[in-house]
Motif scaffolding. Structure first.
Motif, short mmCIF file in Angstrom:
data_model
loop_
_atom_site.label_atom_id
_atom_site.label_comp_id
_atom_site.label_asym_id
_atom_site.label_seq_id
_atom_site.Cartn_x
_atom_site.Cartn_y
_atom_site.Cartn_z
N GLN A 181 43.51 4.57 -29.81
CA GLN A 181 45.31 3.78 -29.69
C GLN A 181 45.93 3.49 -30.75
OE1 GLN A 181 43.53 0.52 -27.11
NE2 GLN A 181 42.60 2.05 -25.79
N GLY A 182 45.16 3.61 -32.05
CA GLY A 182 45.98 3.03 -33.48
C GLY A 182 46.42 1.94 -33.54
N THR A 183 45.47 1.13 -33.62
CA THR A 183 45.06 -0.73 -33.26
C THR A 183 44.00 -0.76 -34.91
OG1 THR A 183 43.98 -0.92 -31.76
CG2 THR A 183 45.85 -1.71 -31.32
N ASP A 184 44.15 -2.42 -35.26
CA ASP A 184 42.75 -2.06 -36.19
C ASP A 184 41.56 -2.19 -35.46
OD1 ASP A 184 45.24 -2.43 -38.37
OD2 ASP A 184 45.00 -3.95 -38.08
N MET A 185 40.08 -1.86 -36.22
CA MET A 185 39.34 -2.12 -36.52
C MET A 185 38.78 -2.72 -36.53
SD MET A 185 38.16 2.35 -36.44
CE MET A 185 39.04 2.39 -38.60
N GLN A 186 37.64 -3.54 -35.85
CA GLN A 186 37.31 -4.89 -36.09
C GLN A 186 35.83 -4.66 -36.38
OE1 GLN A 186 38.21 -7.87 -35.91
NE2 GLN A 186 36.82 -8.93 -36.70
N ALA A 187 35.31 -4.41 -37.99
CA ALA A 187 33.98 -5.14 -38.97
C ALA A 187 33.60 -5.23 -38.79
CB ALA A 187 34.06 -3.34 -39.38
N ASP A 188 32.03 -5.81 -37.60
CA ASP A 188 31.11 -7.29 -38.21
C ASP A 188 29.70 -7.15 -38.73
OD1 ASP A 188 33.64 -9.44 -37.80
OD2 ASP A 188 33.05 -8.26 -35.35
N ILE A 189 29.35 -5.47 -38.31
CA ILE A 189 27.97 -5.14 -38.22
C ILE A 189 27.80 -4.58 -39.43
CG2 ILE A 189 25.88 -4.21 -37.34
CD1 ILE A 189 27.78 -5.28 -34.23
N LEU A 190 28.47 -3.05 -39.55
CA LEU A 190 28.04 -2.51 -40.49
C LEU A 190 28.45 -2.40 -41.57
CD1 LEU A 190 27.63 0.40 -38.02
CD2 LEU A 190 25.84 -0.34 -39.27
N PRO A 191 27.95 -2.01 -43.30
CA PRO A 191 26.89 -1.24 -42.88
C PRO A 191 25.70 -2.29 -43.12
CG PRO A 191 27.34 -1.63 -44.97
CD PRO A 191 28.60 -1.75 -44.49
N VAL A 192 25.52 -3.54 -43.19
CA VAL A 192 24.12 -4.23 -42.80
C VAL A 192 25.04 -5.31 -42.59
CG1 VAL A 192 22.36 -5.54 -43.79
CG2 VAL A 192 22.96 -2.71 -45.08
N LYS A 193 25.07 -6.18 -41.77
CA LYS A 193 25.48 -7.34 -40.98
C LYS A 193 25.20 -8.88 -42.14
CE LYS A 193 25.64 -9.99 -36.29
NZ LYS A 193 25.30 -10.25 -34.78
N SER A 194 24.30 -9.02 -42.15
CA SER A 194 23.68 -9.84 -43.21
C SER A 194 24.33 -9.05 -44.51
CB SER A 194 22.39 -10.03 -43.66
OG SER A 194 21.91 -9.14 -43.79
N ASP A 195 25.14 -8.25 -45.01
CA ASP A 195 25.62 -8.45 -46.29
C ASP A 195 27.31 -8.97 -46.52
OD1 ASP A 195 25.69 -8.15 -49.66
OD2 ASP A 195 25.32 -5.87 -48.51
N LYS A 196 27.80 -9.00 -47.80
CA LYS A 196 28.89 -9.58 -47.85
C LYS A 196 30.04 -8.77 -47.23
CE LYS A 196 28.06 -9.48 -52.35
NZ LYS A 196 26.26 -8.73 -52.53
N LYS A 197 29.87 -7.96 -47.11
CA LYS A 197 31.66 -6.94 -46.59
C LYS A 197 30.78 -6.31 -45.62
CE LYS A 197 33.79 -6.36 -50.95
NZ LYS A 197 34.63 -5.32 -52.41
N HIS A 198 32.18 -6.01 -44.12
CA HIS A 198 31.16 -5.05 -43.55
C HIS A 198 33.11 -3.94 -43.14
CE1 HIS A 198 29.57 -8.92 -42.08
NE2 HIS A 198 28.39 -8.35 -42.16
N TYR A 199 32.31 -2.47 -42.83
CA TYR A 199 33.66 -1.29 -43.10
C TYR A 199 33.24 -0.73 -41.81
CZ TYR A 199 33.43 -1.94 -47.87
OH TYR A 199 33.41 -2.31 -49.68
N PRO A 200 34.72 -0.33 -41.38
CA PRO A 200 34.40 0.67 -39.92
C PRO A 200 33.08 1.57 -39.84
CG PRO A 200 36.86 -0.32 -40.50
CD PRO A 200 35.42 -0.08 -41.84
N ILE A 201 32.47 1.96 -38.96
CA ILE A 201 31.10 3.27 -38.94
C ILE A 201 31.92 4.10 -37.72
CG2 ILE A 201 30.42 2.60 -36.77
CD1 ILE A 201 29.26 4.85 -39.77
N ALA A 202 33.25 4.14 -37.13
CA ALA A 202 33.93 5.27 -36.69
C ALA A 202 35.08 5.85 -37.56
CB ALA A 202 35.35 4.79 -35.47
N PHE A 203 34.49 6.80 -37.32
CA PHE A 203 35.27 8.71 -38.26
C PHE A 203 34.80 7.99 -39.47
CE2 PHE A 203 37.62 7.64 -34.28
CZ PHE A 203 37.56 9.12 -33.27
N ASN A 204 33.97 7.58 -40.03
CA ASN A 204 33.79 7.07 -41.51
C ASN A 204 32.47 7.30 -41.97
OD1 ASN A 204 34.53 6.35 -43.91
ND2 ASN A 204 34.45 4.20 -42.64
N ALA A 205 31.93 7.74 -43.04
CA ALA A 205 30.32 7.77 -43.68
C ALA A 205 30.71 6.39 -44.65
CB ALA A 205 30.17 8.98 -44.70
#
Length: 349
Positions: A181-205
């Motif tokens: 839909q062209g909107t910002d992706m919310q990333a709160d869990i991956l790669p590791v929920k307890s770690d410092k940063k989170h990245y989108p997994i959709a269309f990603n690796a």
């Protein structure tokens, strides 16, 4: 009337993704069941589950839950296993634990039944179920090791989001919708929920599964290294892993390079061994574009192997593509198989 013959089984973590599949597999098992007790956290207690025509109410898992239980199948997180597995053993149960809590304990067998079922005879009340990625790899590689020896394994994994739980799957769905839909992706869990940063997994690796250790390998990668050596009884085996999360829901895939010890082999020799291997299905016909994929393996109990080929430069080197359902053979099915082996070989207290 006397008590129904068979084993009294408890499932700990009955409402989780793996626990639900363990219950489904207990529907199908030939192991005689006198009773099945479903255990979970206090917030899940009271929910009802249908099992073989009966309604079973989920109970809170507490030490007293294991009185009269023969086999306890744990899949509720390592902290729960550390807390309650010894309590279950104390009350006479044999525990099959699907967490990392006991895998590298030298007194606990780490078992893939097709690979090292004899290790079950050494159990002292607890048996560990290996990491999902390790299970499918050793199921395919142990027959090759037995036939031709093995000196090195290099594996790169392509792992499904369900390995991080149901909330990660929901996050993948939401992010995919946002991206399209062209909107910002919310990333709160991956790669590791307890770690410092989170990245989108959709269309990603994401080249991180679990947190990083001091050697810059992740815990997931080190699990594969250490568990493989333990299961295959090969402390000297050279193993290296790179574990990557990809945006699909179920079944892990692995690109595996191995070096055998026997000279003069070709891909047909490897293929012949794998076609006879228990629990392994060879799907390998490049001329017809026939090879396993995560989607084709979903819902199947086997470990699938394709793309079997000899390395172009190393005479003892071979490449394989290994795929299996991470929630079945990688978790629930291996757990139930261990329980069946314990019963069949009279290894229950």
């Amino acid at each position: 009337m006397g008590e129904k013959p068979g084993y009294h089984v408890a499932v700990v973590g009955a409402t989780g993704a793996v626990g639900e599949r363990i219950i489904e597999l207990l529907h199908e098992t030939d192991m005689p069941l006198a009773s099945v007790k479903l255990l979970a956290s206090a917030r899940s207690a009271g929910k009802k589950v249908s099992f073989k025509g009966e309604t079973i109410e989920i109970e809170e898992a507490v030490p007293e839950s294991f009185k009269g239980i023969d086999i306890a199948l744990f899949s509720a997180g390592g902290s729960i296993s550390k807390q309650l597995a010894p309590e279950a053993v104390k009350r006479g149960a044999v525990v099959v634990d699907n967490t990392s809590a006991y895998r590298m304990d030298e007194n606990v067998p780490l078992v893939v039944p097709e690979v090292n079922a004899n290790d079950l005879k050494k159990h002292q009340g607890i048996i560990a179920n290996p990491n999902c990625s390790t299970i499918q790899m050793v199921a395919a590689l142990k027959p090759i090791q037995d036939a031709f020896g093995m000196s090195r394994i290099i594996v790169s994994t392509y792992q499904a989001v369900s390995g991080s739980g149901a909330t990660a799957c929901t996050e993948l769905e939401n992010q995919s919708e946002s991206y399209l839909q062209g909107t910002d992706m919310q990333a709160d869990i991956l790669p590791v929920k307890s770690d410092k940063k989170h990245y989108p997994i959709a269309f990603n690796a994401l080249p991180q599964i679990d947190v990083f250790g001091e050697n810059d390998y992740t815990f997931e990668e080190m699990k594969m290294v250490n568990e493989t050596k333990k299961i295959m009884h090969a402390p000297e085996l050279k193993v290296a892993a790179t574990c990557v999360r990809l945006p699909f829901f179920r079944s892990h895939a692995e690109s595996v390079y191995v070096e055998v010890e026997k000279e003069g082999l070709n891909a047909a020799d490897i293929r012949e061994i794998l076609e006879k291997a228990p629990g392994v299905t060879v799907q390998d016909n490049p001329a017809e574009q026939d090879y396993p994929t995560p989607l084709s393996a979903e819902g199947r109990k086997e470990v699938f192997v394709g793309r079997i080929r000899k390395d172009l430069d190393e005479s003892k080197g071979f490449h394989l593509w290994i795929v299996s359902d991470n929630l079945l053979k990688g978790a629930a099915w291996n757990t139930v198989q261990i329980a069946e082996q314990l019963a069949a070989n009279h290894l229950l207290s």
